[in-house]
Scaffold this motif. Sequence first.
Motif, PDB file in Angstrom:
ATOM      1  N   ARG A  86      13.039 -15.242 -19.130  1.00  0.00           N
ATOM      2  CA  ARG A  86      14.501 -14.639 -19.153  1.00  0.00           C
ATOM      3  C   ARG A  86      14.118 -13.188 -19.223  1.00  0.00           C
ATOM      4  O   ARG A  86      14.935 -12.404 -18.423  1.00  0.00           O
ATOM      5  CB  ARG A  86      14.994 -14.757 -20.597  1.00  0.00           C
ATOM      6  CG  ARG A  86      16.188 -14.066 -20.644  1.00  0.00           C
ATOM      7  CD  ARG A  86      17.245 -14.513 -22.128  1.00  0.00           C
ATOM      8  NE  ARG A  86      18.412 -13.958 -22.352  1.00  0.00           N
ATOM      9  CZ  ARG A  86      19.200 -14.266 -23.084  1.00  0.00           C
ATOM     10  NH1 ARG A  86      18.879 -15.282 -23.954  1.00  0.00           N
ATOM     11  NH2 ARG A  86      20.221 -13.587 -23.021  1.00  0.00           N
ATOM     12  N   MET A  87      13.084 -12.475 -19.886  1.00  0.00           N
ATOM     13  CA  MET A  87      12.962 -11.054 -19.712  1.00  0.00           C
ATOM     14  C   MET A  87      12.421 -10.525 -18.401  1.00  0.00           C
ATOM     15  O   MET A  87      12.932  -9.674 -17.783  1.00  0.00           O
ATOM     16  CB  MET A  87      11.678 -10.555 -20.704  1.00  0.00           C
ATOM     17  CG  MET A  87      11.378  -9.263 -20.777  1.00  0.00           C
ATOM     18  SD  MET A  87      12.271  -8.441 -22.059  1.00  0.00           S
ATOM     19  CE  MET A  87      11.473  -6.972 -22.304  1.00  0.00           C
ATOM     20  N   GLN A  93       4.244 -17.442 -27.933  1.00  0.00           N
ATOM     21  CA  GLN A  93       5.685 -17.914 -28.401  1.00  0.00           C
ATOM     22  C   GLN A  93       6.701 -17.491 -27.389  1.00  0.00           C
ATOM     23  O   GLN A  93       7.839 -18.532 -26.986  1.00  0.00           O
ATOM     24  CB  GLN A  93       6.066 -17.036 -29.854  1.00  0.00           C
ATOM     25  CG  GLN A  93       7.635 -17.175 -30.517  1.00  0.00           C
ATOM     26  CD  GLN A  93       7.935 -18.770 -30.692  1.00  0.00           C
ATOM     27  OE1 GLN A  93       6.998 -19.346 -31.395  1.00  0.00           O
ATOM     28  NE2 GLN A  93       8.986 -19.114 -30.521  1.00  0.00           N
ATOM     29  N   TRP A  94       6.763 -16.387 -27.023  1.00  0.00           N
ATOM     30  CA  TRP A  94       7.763 -16.048 -25.788  1.00  0.00           C
ATOM     31  C   TRP A  94       7.589 -16.781 -24.427  1.00  0.00           C
ATOM     32  O   TRP A  94       8.704 -16.968 -23.691  1.00  0.00           O
ATOM     33  CB  TRP A  94       7.677 -14.279 -25.750  1.00  0.00           C
ATOM     34  CG  TRP A  94       8.411 -13.571 -26.911  1.00  0.00           C
ATOM     35  CD1 TRP A  94       9.166 -13.857 -27.555  1.00  0.00           C
ATOM     36  CD2 TRP A  94       7.758 -12.345 -27.353  1.00  0.00           C
ATOM     37  NE1 TRP A  94       9.741 -13.274 -28.809  1.00  0.00           N
ATOM     38  CE2 TRP A  94       8.468 -12.201 -28.565  1.00  0.00           C
ATOM     39  CE3 TRP A  94       6.815 -11.452 -26.662  1.00  0.00           C
ATOM     40  CZ2 TRP A  94       8.569 -11.084 -29.268  1.00  0.00           C
ATOM     41  CZ3 TRP A  94       6.805 -10.169 -27.640  1.00  0.00           C
ATOM     42  CH2 TRP A  94       7.502 -10.160 -28.926  1.00  0.00           C
ATOM     43  N   ILE A  95       6.296 -16.998 -24.295  1.00  0.00           N
ATOM     44  CA  ILE A  95       6.233 -17.999 -22.886  1.00  0.00           C
ATOM     45  C   ILE A  95       6.872 -19.286 -23.084  1.00  0.00           C
ATOM     46  O   ILE A  95       7.553 -19.907 -22.415  1.00  0.00           O
ATOM     47  CB  ILE A  95       4.810 -17.951 -22.563  1.00  0.00           C
ATOM     48  CG1 ILE A  95       4.239 -16.432 -21.921  1.00  0.00           C
ATOM     49  CG2 ILE A  95       4.693 -19.087 -21.424  1.00  0.00           C
ATOM     50  CD1 ILE A  95       2.682 -16.564 -21.605  1.00  0.00           C
ATOM     51  N   ASN A  96       6.450 -19.842 -24.126  1.00  0.00           N
ATOM     52  CA  ASN A  96       6.815 -21.254 -24.583  1.00  0.00           C
ATOM     53  C   ASN A  96       8.377 -21.260 -24.851  1.00  0.00           C
ATOM     54  O   ASN A  96       8.760 -22.588 -24.383  1.00  0.00           O
ATOM     55  CB  ASN A  96       5.992 -21.852 -25.820  1.00  0.00           C
ATOM     56  CG  ASN A  96       4.431 -21.929 -25.468  1.00  0.00           C
ATOM     57  OD1 ASN A  96       4.150 -21.996 -24.263  1.00  0.00           O
ATOM     58  ND2 ASN A  96       3.695 -22.048 -26.570  1.00  0.00           N
ATOM     59  N   ASP A  97       8.927 -20.359 -25.182  1.00  0.00           N
ATOM     60  CA  ASP A  97      10.348 -20.610 -25.753  1.00  0.00           C
ATOM     61  C   ASP A  97      11.142 -20.044 -24.711  1.00  0.00           C
ATOM     62  O   ASP A  97      12.582 -20.263 -24.436  1.00  0.00           O
ATOM     63  CB  ASP A  97      10.845 -20.094 -27.121  1.00  0.00           C
ATOM     64  CG  ASP A  97      10.539 -18.497 -27.126  1.00  0.00           C
ATOM     65  OD1 ASP A  97      10.750 -17.762 -25.892  1.00  0.00           O
ATOM     66  OD2 ASP A  97      10.780 -17.749 -28.230  1.00  0.00           O
ATOM     67  N   GLY A  98      10.797 -19.496 -23.497  1.00  0.00           N
ATOM     68  CA  GLY A  98      11.564 -19.224 -22.319  1.00  0.00           C
ATOM     69  C   GLY A  98      11.856 -17.777 -22.224  1.00  0.00           C
ATOM     70  O   GLY A  98      12.671 -17.286 -21.403  1.00  0.00           O
ATOM     71  N   THR A  99      11.635 -17.006 -23.400  1.00  0.00           N
ATOM     72  CA  THR A  99      12.184 -15.596 -23.524  1.00  0.00           C
ATOM     73  C   THR A  99      11.444 -14.654 -22.466  1.00  0.00           C
ATOM     74  O   THR A  99      12.142 -13.845 -21.902  1.00  0.00           O
ATOM     75  CB  THR A  99      11.903 -15.149 -24.909  1.00  0.00           C
ATOM     76  OG1 THR A  99      12.351 -15.723 -25.837  1.00  0.00           O
ATOM     77  CG2 THR A  99      12.380 -13.469 -25.080  1.00  0.00           C
ATOM     78  N   ALA A 100      10.025 -15.005 -21.996  1.00  0.00           N
ATOM     79  CA  ALA A 100       9.378 -14.243 -21.179  1.00  0.00           C
ATOM     80  C   ALA A 100       9.932 -14.450 -19.822  1.00  0.00           C
ATOM     81  O   ALA A 100      10.201 -13.347 -19.118  1.00  0.00           O
ATOM     82  CB  ALA A 100       7.662 -14.712 -21.238  1.00  0.00           C
TER      83      ALA A 100
END
Length: 467
Positions: free
Chosen positions: A356-357, A347-354
């Motif tokens: 950003r982190m 989820q976090w890779i696909n939505d760009g959160t990773a």
Amino acid sequence: MVMSLFKRWATQLQQQTQRPAYLRIADFIAEGITTGELPSRYRLPPLRELAEILGLNYTTVTRGYAEARRRGLIDSRPGLGSFIRSKASSASALPVSSYEMTMNAPIEPVGALTEEALRAGAINLFNSTDMLSLMRYQDFGGNAEDKAAAMLWINRKLNVENESEILVCPGIHSALVGIMTLLKRRKGAVCVSNLVYPGMKAIASHLDVKLKAVLCDESGPDPAALEAFCRAGEISALYINPTLHNPTTLTIPDFRRRALAEVCRRYNVSVIEDDAYAALSDLHIPAFAELVPELTWYVTGMSKCFGPGLRIAFLKGPDRQAVERLSAVLRALMVMSSPLTNALARQWINDGTAERMLDEIKNEAKIRQKIASLYLSQFEYQADNNGYHLWLPIPKMINSNSSDVAVKLREKGISAVSGIAFCTDNNPVEALRLCLGGSQSRHQCEENLKTLSEMLTDPIYFSGMAI
């Protein structure tokens, strides 16, 4: 596993060194605690028993245990024996403001926006997913969606087109256990740098796999030294941490990678490429998995560039058949990686959160490295602006070894790892690894770097310590 550890101590003690044997016993205990080979509350052998194992006299081992007690590593109780101190009891002796610099954990981004993005992604996942499906057994290596996300992450540094060569694993350390278990079927040692990730030492000790240290210079392992080992038929694999090396922070340059890869190709030596810190680096240097793909096990993950709580690793093997063999080994050892963890990472890779982190971790690392450069400018140390650890040799004016210096720093609330924890050639480097990601507070980081600088510039702090 632990008995093999004591036998390894005996072998290392046979090698000549100017350092007294009783101090080396305390060093060994400190190293075992760092690697996890000596867990909290583990009962050490009685003095006479350890003396027999190590080939030393009773008095020397008694002094070794006394030194370990002085460093706060063990507790001894008459009639009961000597025990590794629990983390709680060790921490109780430290000031409340203790700043953790031992665990090489990434810096946590400051501010609510990133945390909110993490929370929103998790809520979105839970609202749109059949939660019961995440509670079931699954095939080892991740499903198609997990592997697609893994390829997105790996492809930041390495072009992967075939998901059949990918496994999603429960952490890099677990993946290394599986690879070493698979390679144990071959004869020969695993070649490593003279300084190596302590977890690899623990894995090798547990599996009874011999590690052979190769001569290194400022660019990494020496290809000629590696070839000499290969020519003698002593090496089955090369373990390499090529980017932001733990502990020295070195990123092996292109020319050296190519030379090492050519040696491995010429002698058909497998490469274990531990690229845990790859996502932090802005350099574009070919991975060993590009240079010798037919021989390389490439492992990266998210614990070192996102957060240690996200225990997930992405592994690319030499070919499909090799990946299937490793999958069978890992399935026997670990059953599967957590579908819930896999789903969160996806989820976090696909939505760009990773992404950003990662950017925020790198930005904060640059700031803290700049702070470190201000307070440590008078010392020769190694660091990378995108990394969150540094390698600091003990100044010559301090007439103490790195283990004793680390003990003294702990008394002031600063935790650091002695160079002996990383040593593989029985020639400990008198240096400390310091992690700048041990606290959310930038101010606390600065205060402790200031204290560290003051202590290292005034030998009086370390006067009277054993050498």
